[in-house]
Design an enzyme around this catalytic site. Sequence first.
Site, short mmCIF file in Angstrom:
data_model
loop_
_atom_site.label_atom_id
_atom_site.label_comp_id
_atom_site.label_asym_id
_atom_site.label_seq_id
_atom_site.Cartn_x
_atom_site.Cartn_y
_atom_site.Cartn_z
N GLY A 8 0.72 -1.16 0.09
CA GLY A 8 -0.06 0.07 0.05
C GLY A 8 0.78 1.04 0.10
O GLY A 8 0.40 2.33 0.56
N ALA A 9 2.09 1.06 -0.47
CA ALA A 9 3.10 2.11 -0.39
C ALA A 9 2.75 3.68 -1.36
O ALA A 9 3.08 4.52 -0.76
CB ALA A 9 4.50 1.59 -1.05
N GLY A 11 -0.36 4.91 -0.92
CA GLY A 11 -1.24 5.67 -0.02
C GLY A 11 -0.66 6.54 0.77
O GLY A 11 0.36 6.33 1.11
N ASP A 35 2.31 -1.82 -4.27
CA ASP A 35 1.06 -1.39 -4.36
C ASP A 35 0.03 -2.27 -5.39
O ASP A 35 0.68 -3.38 -5.96
CB ASP A 35 0.92 0.08 -4.80
CG ASP A 35 -0.24 0.87 -4.27
OD1 ASP A 35 0.13 1.25 -3.12
OD2 ASP A 35 -1.38 0.96 -5.00
N ALA A 123 -1.96 -5.22 15.59
CA ALA A 123 -2.43 -4.11 16.47
C ALA A 123 -3.57 -3.40 15.78
O ALA A 123 -3.23 -2.96 14.61
CB ALA A 123 -1.46 -3.49 17.16
N ALA A 124 -4.60 -2.97 16.47
CA ALA A 124 -5.51 -2.10 16.00
C ALA A 124 -4.96 -0.71 15.98
O ALA A 124 -5.33 0.18 15.18
CB ALA A 124 -6.69 -2.11 16.96
N ASN A 125 -3.61 -0.33 16.87
CA ASN A 125 -3.37 0.88 16.81
C ASN A 125 -2.04 0.84 17.32
O ASN A 125 -1.57 0.15 18.19
CB ASN A 125 -3.99 1.76 17.74
CG ASN A 125 -3.79 3.40 17.50
OD1 ASN A 125 -2.42 3.86 17.75
ND2 ASN A 125 -4.63 4.26 17.32
N HIS A 156 -12.88 10.29 13.83
CA HIS A 156 -11.95 10.10 12.51
C HIS A 156 -12.25 10.97 11.20
O HIS A 156 -13.23 11.42 11.20
CB HIS A 156 -11.72 8.51 12.17
CG HIS A 156 -10.73 7.91 13.05
ND1 HIS A 156 -11.31 7.22 14.40
CD2 HIS A 156 -9.56 7.47 12.97
CE1 HIS A 156 -10.39 6.61 14.88
NE2 HIS A 156 -9.11 6.69 14.45
N LYS A 160 -12.74 7.43 6.50
CA LYS A 160 -12.32 5.98 7.25
C LYS A 160 -13.68 5.24 6.80
O LYS A 160 -14.63 5.82 7.01
CB LYS A 160 -12.13 6.22 8.52
CG LYS A 160 -11.85 5.04 9.35
CD LYS A 160 -11.44 5.37 10.92
CE LYS A 160 -11.08 3.86 11.67
NZ LYS A 160 -10.34 3.24 11.05
#
Length: 268
Positions: A8-9, A11, A35, A123-125, A156, A160
């Site tokens: 996803g580079a 983005g 990507d 992790a979610a974050n 957010h 999102k």
Amino acid sequence: MRRIAVVGAAGRMGKNLIEAVQQTGGAAGLTAAVDRPDSTLVGADAGELAGLGRIGVPLSGDLGKVCEEFDVLIDFTHPSVTLKNIEQCRKARRAMVIGTTGFSADEKLLLAEAAKDIPIVFAANFSVGVNLCLKLLDTAARVLGDEVDIEIIEAHHRHKVDAPSGTALRMGEVVAQALGRDLREVAVYGREGQTGARARETIGFATVRAGDVVGDHTVLFAAEGERVEITHKASSRMTFARGAVRAALWLEGKESGLYDMQDVLGLR
């Protein structure tokens, strides 16, 4: 040097991740960037895409073709994409850092299954501050117990696509576990109309989507006469990117298994 790939580079988050890798002072280096195969940017220099100048790493449209070029893949994309990338990394025995949110319960089981073969930090974050908040939430829930009403409010940016955020859900899970509750049974997602009196055991979620808010999360513990609020506000995606790179460095030498940022930060 830890060899890192970013998927996803092209983005917004991908560019932040590339920048964070290049800020490690030589501890890590970007050796692959991936990507979508139909992206018009395939072949472009990843450093130039991130505004850093040429670094000699061309954007690829095929993860399978670059698996030999990295030690760990950082993936902040979409569940459907991440699951495909997991299989590629599993075959190539490459570690992963996964910040993708929106997985279903069944998809999380697939992720856990893959972690039997490769080390994964999921992790979610990846913010250090958010993960400190998770530790504080566990303590607050255990101390305040069943004497408070608990609400989680998150905000957010307008782009999102999942709600509530993965971070908000993780906060709810931490609180519910501390209280011996099952979040699936006690969560209330938004309220409208004649809802009646609030049931004490519920954990409420409220979601805001507006503007360019990077990420705000507040957990409210409200009792008669007082309330405690634990809040985290992110002002830049770089905080998540730096945390993900920290996790990628931490994974070096780790055995197969499913880890999270609490492990990375030594908060367990």
